[in-house]
Design a protein around this motif. Structure first.
Motif, PDB file in Angstrom:
ATOM      1  N   LEU A  67       0.840  -1.200   0.000  1.00 39.22           N
ATOM      2  CA  LEU A  67       0.000   0.000   0.000  1.00 39.22           C
ATOM      3  C   LEU A  67       0.872   1.245   0.000  1.00 39.22           C
ATOM      4  O   LEU A  67       0.623   2.195  -0.763  1.00 39.22           O
ATOM      5  CB  LEU A  67      -0.910  -0.005   1.222  1.00 39.22           C
ATOM      6  CG  LEU A  67      -1.822   1.214   1.386  1.00 39.22           C
ATOM      7  CD1 LEU A  67      -2.779   1.325   0.208  1.00 39.22           C
ATOM      8  CD2 LEU A  67      -2.596   1.128   2.707  1.00 39.22           C
ATOM      9  N   ASP A  68       1.924   1.254   0.812  1.00 34.50           N
ATOM     10  CA  ASP A  68       2.803   2.421   0.871  1.00 34.50           C
ATOM     11  C   ASP A  68       3.561   2.608  -0.448  1.00 34.50           C
ATOM     12  O   ASP A  68       3.786   3.744  -0.890  1.00 34.50           O
ATOM     13  CB  ASP A  68       3.799   2.284   2.029  1.00 34.50           C
ATOM     14  CG  ASP A  68       3.120   2.432   3.386  1.00 34.50           C
ATOM     15  OD1 ASP A  68       2.014   2.998   3.437  1.00 34.50           O
ATOM     16  OD2 ASP A  68       3.702   1.987   4.395  1.00 34.50           O
ATOM     17  N   ALA A  69       3.968   1.493  -1.084  1.00 32.34           N
ATOM     18  CA  ALA A  69       4.664   1.595  -2.371  1.00 32.34           C
ATOM     19  C   ALA A  69       3.756   2.194  -3.438  1.00 32.34           C
ATOM     20  O   ALA A  69       4.182   3.028  -4.241  1.00 32.34           O
ATOM     21  CB  ALA A  69       5.155   0.216  -2.803  1.00 32.34           C
ATOM     22  N   ALA A  70       2.494   1.774  -3.450  1.00 31.12           N
ATOM     23  CA  ALA A  70       1.547   2.316  -4.425  1.00 31.12           C
ATOM     24  C   ALA A  70       1.293   3.799  -4.182  1.00 31.12           C
ATOM     25  O   ALA A  70       1.219   4.599  -5.126  1.00 31.12           O
ATOM     26  CB  ALA A  70       0.240   1.534  -4.376  1.00 31.12           C
ATOM     27  N   THR A  93      16.426   7.880   7.304  1.00 28.82           N
ATOM     28  CA  THR A  93      15.235   7.372   7.977  1.00 28.82           C
ATOM     29  C   THR A  93      14.055   8.286   7.672  1.00 28.82           C
ATOM     30  O   THR A  93      14.204   9.505   7.544  1.00 28.82           O
ATOM     31  CB  THR A  93      15.447   7.292   9.504  1.00 28.82           C
ATOM     32  OG1 THR A  93      15.832   8.570  10.006  1.00 28.82           O
ATOM     33  CG2 THR A  93      16.515   6.267   9.845  1.00 28.82           C
ATOM     34  N   MET A  94      12.884   7.674   7.568  1.00 30.52           N
ATOM     35  CA  MET A  94      11.676   8.384   7.160  1.00 30.52           C
ATOM     36  C   MET A  94      10.541   7.967   8.086  1.00 30.52           C
ATOM     37  O   MET A  94      10.230   6.774   8.205  1.00 30.52           O
ATOM     38  CB  MET A  94      11.362   8.024   5.703  1.00 30.52           C
ATOM     39  CG  MET A  94      10.083   8.573   5.140  1.00 30.52           C
ATOM     40  SD  MET A  94       9.887   8.092   3.378  1.00 30.52           S
ATOM     41  CE  MET A  94       9.576   6.310   3.550  1.00 30.52           C
ATOM     42  N   ASP A  95       9.934   8.931   8.762  1.00 31.97           N
ATOM     43  CA  ASP A  95       8.901   8.573   9.729  1.00 31.97           C
ATOM     44  C   ASP A  95       7.507   8.486   9.130  1.00 31.97           C
ATOM     45  O   ASP A  95       6.573   8.046   9.789  1.00 31.97           O
ATOM     46  CB  ASP A  95       8.901   9.553  10.919  1.00 31.97           C
ATOM     47  CG  ASP A  95       8.664  10.995  10.498  1.00 31.97           C
ATOM     48  OD1 ASP A  95       8.475  11.244   9.294  1.00 31.97           O
ATOM     49  OD2 ASP A  95       8.675  11.877  11.389  1.00 31.97           O
ATOM     50  N   ASP A  96       7.336   8.885   7.873  1.00 30.35           N
ATOM     51  CA  ASP A  96       6.020   8.855   7.239  1.00 30.35           C
ATOM     52  C   ASP A  96       6.211   8.605   5.747  1.00 30.35           C
ATOM     53  O   ASP A  96       6.944   9.346   5.081  1.00 30.35           O
ATOM     54  CB  ASP A  96       5.299  10.188   7.468  1.00 30.35           C
ATOM     55  CG  ASP A  96       3.846  10.153   7.026  1.00 30.35           C
ATOM     56  OD1 ASP A  96       3.535   9.388   6.092  1.00 30.35           O
ATOM     57  OD2 ASP A  96       3.022  10.877   7.606  1.00 30.35           O
ATOM     58  N   PRO A  97       5.559   7.559   5.177  1.00 28.24           N
ATOM     59  CA  PRO A  97       5.726   7.281   3.752  1.00 28.24           C
ATOM     60  C   PRO A  97       5.326   8.436   2.840  1.00 28.24           C
ATOM     61  O   PRO A  97       5.779   8.499   1.693  1.00 28.24           O
ATOM     62  CB  PRO A  97       4.805   6.069   3.523  1.00 28.24           C
ATOM     63  CG  PRO A  97       4.660   5.434   4.856  1.00 28.24           C
ATOM     64  CD  PRO A  97       4.715   6.558   5.848  1.00 28.24           C
ATOM     65  N   SER A  98       4.508   9.345   3.334  1.00 31.02           N
ATOM     66  CA  SER A  98       4.119  10.494   2.516  1.00 31.02           C
ATOM     67  C   SER A  98       5.302  11.421   2.244  1.00 31.02           C
ATOM     68  O   SER A  98       5.227  12.291   1.376  1.00 31.02           O
ATOM     69  CB  SER A  98       2.989  11.275   3.188  1.00 31.02           C
ATOM     70  OG  SER A  98       3.441  11.881   4.394  1.00 31.02           O
TER      71      SER A  98
END
Length: 431
Positions: A357-360, A415-420
């Motif tokens: 879902l995050d990749a899409a 590092t990334m705390d939110d896929p957005s």
């Protein structure tokens, strides 16, 4: 929040130490199902990715009757059926045997063969590797010792363009401009040239050489690269075995040329489509089977090549339009071929996120890193591709770690705390 750092480069593979496995290979197959959170999983080996339309229909039947209805491609061009009930194994095996997809139950997990999917279709290969594929699979299934190979051991039959040769196979056979075949065993540069007519037998001999070394050394390994320094002895063993088999050879170095997999679109006498995240809906699979005159070729890049020999241009264009209308990708400019992911949640208990879902959701930002992206729900990074890429790995703290893996570049991590915030993370890691 984003945080970036550089990481130390990994030692080259030539400096790797030998691996010794303390357990048997648990790689799933058709007769050995793997338990997952969404039910059991079967992995069906498809040598060279080649399926007749009848076999493709049998796979759809298996997914509908026993699984969740979908078919999933692996990074070796094999097929997985998910959501299986534990007690369906015997019926599944009977269905696949009837379709010719299980020719030898003792060898079903070791029929790992990738082959150049456009071979004989676009005029760019040096030969058509289909005779090699048919010959090697027959030899493999007839060889009692080959049952000892790991379900991870990989053969690659390359028509000279250098596509499957770059997939880190254990045994590589690559066509040469002079009409011969270059045989390589493991990741080193050493190779031998044999006559093309001996290509399949030479590949089987190379696998037997690996098994000789495993028995002699006592190392419990699954892949040639895991032998570490013991790989050096393989060359001598291989020469001796080829000589004993009456296969003439001469020593060569390997050609370093490399090529990518088939781009989406019309390619020579074929259609090529990419399957987003390697997962087919029943409708997509049915449309593929309906389009194919006689066979499908599944690719290690989670795509499908449909041979359309003799088709007029208008027919090719119409057929591609029907396939893309189902959600399959036929546009070479699409970002989808650059994005992959493991199964993630809810299918895998070890995953920390719904990575698909995050990749899409992050598809539009995917081109920002300049490298392919592979999303993983945990540190195992199941199914990750070979070659240059950016790994996007979910952590137990709910954050993602992005790491570059590119030859000749110093690895970096963000590092990334939110896929957005994927676009910002990619900008940070590549700046």
């Amino acid at each position: 929040m984003l945080a970036a750092m550089s990481t130390a480069a990994l030692p080259p593979s030539s400096q790797a130490t030998a691996v010794s496995r303390d357990r048997g290979d648990a790689c799933p197959g058709t007769l050995r199902l793997h338990g997952a959170d969404d039910g059991a999983l079967a992995r069906i080996r498809v040598p060279g990715g080649v399926l007749t339309t009848a076999q493709a229909e049998a796979l759809a039947d298996a997914a509908q009757r026993f699984g969740d209805g979908r078919l999933h491609l692996t990074s070796r061009g094999n097929v997985q059926v998910r959501g299986l009930a534990d007690e369906c194994g015997a019926e599944l095996a009977e269905l696949l045997t009837g379709a010719g997809l299980l020719p030898s139950r003792g060898h079903e997990r070791v029929r790992n063969i990738v082959a150049s999917p456009l071979s004989g279709l676009d005029g760019h290969g040096l030969c058509d590797v289909r005779p090699w594929l048919i010959g090697l699979d027959a030899l493999l299934c007839a060889n009692e010792a080959a049952r000892e190979l790991s379900g991870r051991f990989l053969f690659a039959l390359d028509d000279g363009r250098g596509d499957v040769a770059r997939l880190d196979p254990d045994v590589t056979v690559r066509a040469t401009p002079d009409g011969g075949a270059l045989l390589g065993l493991g990741p080193g540069d050493a190779a031998v040239r044999v006559a093309a007519v001996h290509a399949a037998r030479a590949a089987m001999t190379a696998a037997e050489t690996f098994l000789d070394e495993v028995r002699a050394s006592g190392n419990h390994v699954w892949r040639v690269a895991e032998l570490g320094p013991a790989q050096d002895r393989l060359t001598h063993r291989l020469h001796a075995r080829l000589t004993a088999a009456g296969i003439a050879f001469d020593e060569r170095g390997r050609d370093g040329g490399r090529a990518d997999g088939p781009p989406p679109g019309i390619v020579g006498a074929a259609l090529s489509v990419h399957v987003p995240l390697g997962s087919f809906s029943p409708h997509q699979w049915r449309e593929l089977v309906r389009t194919a005159p006689d066979e499908l070729r599944l690719t290690p890049w989670r795509g499908v090549v449909v041979p359309m020999r003799g088709a007029i241009p208008d027919r090719l264009t119409d057929a591609l339009a029907r396939l893309t209308a189902t959600g399959l990708v036929g546009d070479p400019a699409s970002p989808w071929p650059r994005v992959g992911a493991c199964i993630g949640r809810p299918g895998c208990a070890k995953s920390h996120a719904d990575v698909r879902l995050d990749a899409a959701r992050g598809l539009e930002a995917a081109d920002g890193g300049g490298l392919p992206l592979y999303w993983s729900g945990c540190e195992r990074r199941c199914g990750h591709p070979r070659g240059d890429r950016i790994d996007v790995v979910a952590g137990p703290d709910g954050r993602y770690r992005l790491s570059t893996a590119a030859a000749g570049r110093e690895p970096r991590t963000v590092t990334m705390d939110d896929p957005s915030r994927l676009a910002a993370a990619l900008a940070a890691i590549t700046s």
